[in-house]
Scaffold this motif. Structure first.
Motif, PDB file in Angstrom:
ATOM      1  N   ARG A 182      38.200   8.953 -26.817  1.00 48.19           N
ATOM      2  CA  ARG A 182      39.212   8.797 -25.768  1.00 48.19           C
ATOM      3  C   ARG A 182      39.591   7.333 -25.585  1.00 48.19           C
ATOM      4  O   ARG A 182      40.736   7.016 -25.253  1.00 48.19           O
ATOM      5  N   ARG A 183      38.651   6.446 -25.812  1.00 49.57           N
ATOM      6  CA  ARG A 183      38.915   5.013 -25.672  1.00 49.57           C
ATOM      7  C   ARG A 183      39.553   4.427 -26.935  1.00 49.57           C
ATOM      8  O   ARG A 183      40.278   3.446 -26.857  1.00 49.57           O
ATOM      9  N   LEU A 184      39.273   5.030 -28.071  1.00 52.82           N
ATOM     10  CA  LEU A 184      39.838   4.539 -29.323  1.00 52.82           C
ATOM     11  C   LEU A 184      41.322   4.822 -29.436  1.00 52.82           C
ATOM     12  O   LEU A 184      42.003   4.246 -30.286  1.00 52.82           O
ATOM     13  N   ALA A 185      41.834   5.700 -28.608  1.00 51.25           N
ATOM     14  CA  ALA A 185      43.260   6.028 -28.648  1.00 51.25           C
ATOM     15  C   ALA A 185      44.125   4.806 -28.374  1.00 51.25           C
ATOM     16  O   ALA A 185      45.319   4.802 -28.706  1.00 51.25           O
ATOM     17  N   ARG A 186      43.542   3.762 -27.802  1.00 50.24           N
ATOM     18  CA  ARG A 186      44.305   2.555 -27.468  1.00 50.24           C
ATOM     19  C   ARG A 186      44.205   1.480 -28.545  1.00 50.24           C
ATOM     20  O   ARG A 186      44.751   0.389 -28.369  1.00 50.24           O
ATOM     21  N   VAL A 187      43.501   1.739 -29.643  1.00 52.49           N
ATOM     22  CA  VAL A 187      43.317   0.733 -30.692  1.00 52.49           C
ATOM     23  C   VAL A 187      44.402   0.923 -31.753  1.00 52.49           C
ATOM     24  O   VAL A 187      44.404   1.929 -32.466  1.00 52.49           O
ATOM     25  N   PRO A 188      45.320  -0.020 -31.908  1.00 53.24           N
ATOM     26  CA  PRO A 188      46.430   0.161 -32.857  1.00 53.24           C
ATOM     27  C   PRO A 188      45.972   0.033 -34.304  1.00 53.24           C
ATOM     28  O   PRO A 188      45.050  -0.713 -34.637  1.00 53.24           O
ATOM     29  N   GLY A 189      46.634   0.798 -35.161  1.00 57.10           N
ATOM     30  CA  GLY A 189      46.372   0.708 -36.592  1.00 57.10           C
ATOM     31  C   GLY A 189      45.047   1.291 -37.029  1.00 57.10           C
ATOM     32  O   GLY A 189      44.619   1.080 -38.166  1.00 57.10           O
ATOM     33  N   LEU A 190      44.398   2.050 -36.178  1.00 62.62           N
ATOM     34  CA  LEU A 190      43.068   2.589 -36.470  1.00 62.62           C
ATOM     35  C   LEU A 190      43.185   3.873 -37.293  1.00 62.62           C
ATOM     36  O   LEU A 190      44.078   4.690 -37.071  1.00 62.62           O
ATOM     37  N   THR A 191      42.267   4.024 -38.245  1.00 60.79           N
ATOM     38  CA  THR A 191      42.136   5.283 -38.978  1.00 60.79           C
ATOM     39  C   THR A 191      40.769   5.872 -38.682  1.00 60.79           C
ATOM     40  O   THR A 191      39.750   5.204 -38.874  1.00 60.79           O
ATOM     41  N   VAL A 192      40.734   7.099 -38.192  1.00 64.01           N
ATOM     42  CA  VAL A 192      39.487   7.757 -37.800  1.00 64.01           C
ATOM     43  C   VAL A 192      39.295   9.006 -38.645  1.00 64.01           C
ATOM     44  O   VAL A 192      40.131   9.910 -38.636  1.00 64.01           O
ATOM     45  N   VAL A 193      38.198   9.039 -39.382  1.00 62.57           N
ATOM     46  CA  VAL A 193      37.812  10.230 -40.135  1.00 62.57           C
ATOM     47  C   VAL A 193      36.732  10.948 -39.329  1.00 62.57           C
ATOM     48  O   VAL A 193      35.754  10.334 -38.899  1.00 62.57           O
ATOM     49  N   THR A 194      36.895  12.240 -39.104  1.00 63.31           N
ATOM     50  CA  THR A 194      35.949  12.965 -38.262  1.00 63.31           C
ATOM     51  C   THR A 194      35.823  14.421 -38.691  1.00 63.31           C
ATOM     52  O   THR A 194      36.743  14.987 -39.281  1.00 63.31           O
ATOM     53  N   ASN A 195      34.689  15.007 -38.370  1.00 68.19           N
ATOM     54  CA  ASN A 195      34.482  16.440 -38.553  1.00 68.19           C
ATOM     55  C   ASN A 195      34.472  17.161 -37.213  1.00 68.19           C
ATOM     56  O   ASN A 195      34.135  18.340 -37.145  1.00 68.19           O
ATOM     57  N   SER A 196      34.837  16.453 -36.148  1.00 69.50           N
ATOM     58  CA  SER A 196      34.774  17.000 -34.793  1.00 69.50           C
ATOM     59  C   SER A 196      36.164  17.362 -34.280  1.00 69.50           C
ATOM     60  O   SER A 196      37.054  16.501 -34.206  1.00 69.50           O
ATOM     61  N   LEU A 197      36.337  18.610 -33.877  1.00 67.01           N
ATOM     62  CA  LEU A 197      37.602  19.017 -33.269  1.00 67.01           C
ATOM     63  C   LEU A 197      37.826  18.310 -31.940  1.00 67.01           C
ATOM     64  O   LEU A 197      38.968  18.007 -31.571  1.00 67.01           O
ATOM     65  N   LEU A 198      36.746  18.032 -31.216  1.00 64.01           N
ATOM     66  CA  LEU A 198      36.869  17.367 -29.922  1.00 64.01           C
ATOM     67  C   LEU A 198      37.314  15.926 -30.082  1.00 64.01           C
ATOM     68  O   LEU A 198      38.126  15.418 -29.295  1.00 64.01           O
ATOM     69  N   VAL A 199      36.791  15.237 -31.093  1.00 62.54           N
ATOM     70  CA  VAL A 199      37.224  13.864 -31.373  1.00 62.54           C
ATOM     71  C   VAL A 199      38.693  13.866 -31.789  1.00 62.54           C
ATOM     72  O   VAL A 199      39.494  13.045 -31.321  1.00 62.54           O
ATOM     73  N   ALA A 200      39.064  14.786 -32.667  1.00 68.81           N
ATOM     74  CA  ALA A 200      40.453  14.871 -33.113  1.00 68.81           C
ATOM     75  C   ALA A 200      41.391  15.175 -31.952  1.00 68.81           C
ATOM     76  O   ALA A 200      42.484  14.607 -31.851  1.00 68.81           O
ATOM     77  N   GLN A 201      40.977  16.049 -31.077  1.00 70.19           N
ATOM     78  CA  GLN A 201      41.802  16.403 -29.920  1.00 70.19           C
ATOM     79  C   GLN A 201      42.013  15.197 -29.009  1.00 70.19           C
ATOM     80  O   GLN A 201      43.110  14.978 -28.481  1.00 70.19           O
ATOM     81  N   ALA A 202      40.951  14.396 -28.821  1.00 70.05           N
ATOM     82  CA  ALA A 202      41.065  13.222 -27.963  1.00 70.05           C
ATOM     83  C   ALA A 202      42.035  12.196 -28.529  1.00 70.05           C
ATOM     84  O   ALA A 202      42.614  11.397 -27.780  1.00 70.05           O
ATOM     85  N   LEU A 203      42.229  12.218 -29.853  1.00 72.86           N
ATOM     86  CA  LEU A 203      43.114  11.241 -30.501  1.00 72.86           C
ATOM     87  C   LEU A 203      44.449  11.837 -30.917  1.00 72.86           C
ATOM     88  O   LEU A 203      45.283  11.141 -31.501  1.00 72.86           O
ATOM     89  N   ALA A 204      44.656  13.104 -30.607  1.00 73.48           N
ATOM     90  CA  ALA A 204      45.831  13.818 -31.125  1.00 73.48           C
ATOM     91  C   ALA A 204      47.147  13.185 -30.701  1.00 73.48           C
ATOM     92  O   ALA A 204      48.125  13.217 -31.455  1.00 73.48           O
ATOM     93  N   HIS A 205      47.205  12.610 -29.515  1.00 72.48           N
ATOM     94  CA  HIS A 205      48.458  12.061 -28.999  1.00 72.48           C
ATOM     95  C   HIS A 205      48.491  10.538 -29.057  1.00 72.48           C
ATOM     96  O   HIS A 205      49.361   9.919 -28.429  1.00 72.48           O
ATOM     97  N   ALA A 206      47.582   9.936 -29.808  1.00 77.67           N
ATOM     98  CA  ALA A 206      47.576   8.482 -29.975  1.00 77.67           C
ATOM     99  C   ALA A 206      48.518   8.127 -31.134  1.00 77.67           C
ATOM    100  O   ALA A 206      48.191   8.338 -32.300  1.00 77.67           O
ATOM    101  N   ASN A 207      49.676   7.586 -30.818  1.00 77.12           N
ATOM    102  CA  ASN A 207      50.713   7.350 -31.824  1.00 77.12           C
ATOM    103  C   ASN A 207      50.295   6.348 -32.885  1.00 77.12           C
ATOM    104  O   ASN A 207      50.735   6.424 -34.032  1.00 77.12           O
TER     105      ASN A 207
END
Length: 305
Positions: free
Chosen positions: A90-115
């Motif tokens: 939820r906090r990483l959504a504010r970090v520009p240019g970030l690439t996040v690889v995950t196996n968690s649906l919850l992590v992906a959901q938290a970042l889903a709307h981070a442009n």
């Protein structure tokens, strides 16, 4: 059961129940957990997401605030499954240019709307209890991947065995996540310190940094485990290390991440060399060659607290 529920059932105060629970744990009749107790023999048991999401919420928030400061713009990282890593996402959504690889649906959901954040999900089979993708599909999708940092959590952490979890499939995917990263950052609140579960995820030697919260003054086990981890070269960052309980401001403190305190125990030297690694693959805190004595003093002070 929670201490509050135990106190209601036996019709006494939580203070009395807490003392009795401590005595019963000493006799091996139960295991203490944050705010409650469970039956012994938890090596093979694992709480589901609904139960985990309500445990140590303030501590997880403080840990996530601190861990987010270790991530820089433009980095590529992996984030494992868990309620603490979900808070981090939820906090990483504010970090520009970030690439996040995950196996968690919850992590992906938290970042889903981070442009400005790109989310890459592994394949695999959905494990409903923690909303994570596991199995050979998840592991194969991580082969050949290389990122700067891995942020993972687990069910227990000891200096002797490292990070562990109660589920074999989850442990296997977490190991694959770790193998893809130059640095391994473990997020674990103090209730997991000194707890050992069935399947080892990451050995202590592989852990670059531990981000945790300030243990209560009476929690000698957590303090001893922090000392042992520091002695083995793990960098320790403690959220809420001055004033107030972890994740909550102390008297006179402002709320929010800006007031988040950190006690950082640096490594005596680089943990491992990565061929061709540039500045982006270094540890978040600078390494201090003469920090051994200071490290022991700080952890000793933490145990006294």
């Amino acid at each position: 059961m929670s201490l509050r529920e135990l106190a209601r059932v036996v019709q006494t105060s939580e203070v009395t129940v807490r003392r009795d629970v401590r005595a019963l744990e000493a006799e091996g009749l139960l295991d203490r957990r944050h705010g409650g107790a469970v039956l012994p023999g938890g090596f093979t048991r694992e709480s589901g997401f609904p139960q985990k999401s309500h445990l140590a919420t303030a501590e997880k928030t403080a840990i996530a605030d601190l861990a987010a400061g270790l991530v820089e713009e433009g980095e590529a990282i992996v984030v494992g499954a868990g309620t603490t890593t979900q808070e981090l996402a939820r906090r990483l959504a504010r970090v520009p240019g970030l690439t996040v690889v995950t196996n968690s649906l919850l992590v992906a959901q938290a970042l889903a709307h981070a442009n400005r954040v790109e989310v890459v999900m592994t394949g695999g089979t959905l494990r409903g209890s923690n909303y994570a993708l596991v199995g050979s599909g998840a592991e194969q999708s991580l082969q050949g991947l290389r990122v700067s940092k891995a942020f993972i959590s687990g069910s227990g952490l000891t200096a002797e065995r490292g990070l562990s979890t109660s589920n074999m499939l989850s442990a296997s995917v977490d190991r694959a996540l770790v193998q893809a990263a130059a640095e391994v950052v473990v997020l674990a609140d103090h209730t997991k310190l000194g707890t050992d579960t069935m399947f080892q995820t990451v050995s202590t030697e592989e852990i670059t940094r531990l981000v945790t919260d300030e243990p209560p003054g009476q929690d000698d086990r957590a303090g001893a485990e922090l000392q042992a981890l520091a002695d083995q070269g793990v960098q320790i960052a403690v959220a809420g290390a001055s004033g107030g309980a972890a994740g909550r401001p102390g008297p006179g403190d402002e709320a929010g991440p800006a007031r988040q305190q950190r006690r950082d125990v640096p490594l005596p030297g680089p943990r491992r060399q990565v061929p061709g690694a540039g500045p982006g693959l270094r540890t978040a805190a600078s390494l201090d060659q003469g920090a051994g004595a200071e490290q022991r003093a700080r952890v000793a002070d933490l145990r006294r607290r």
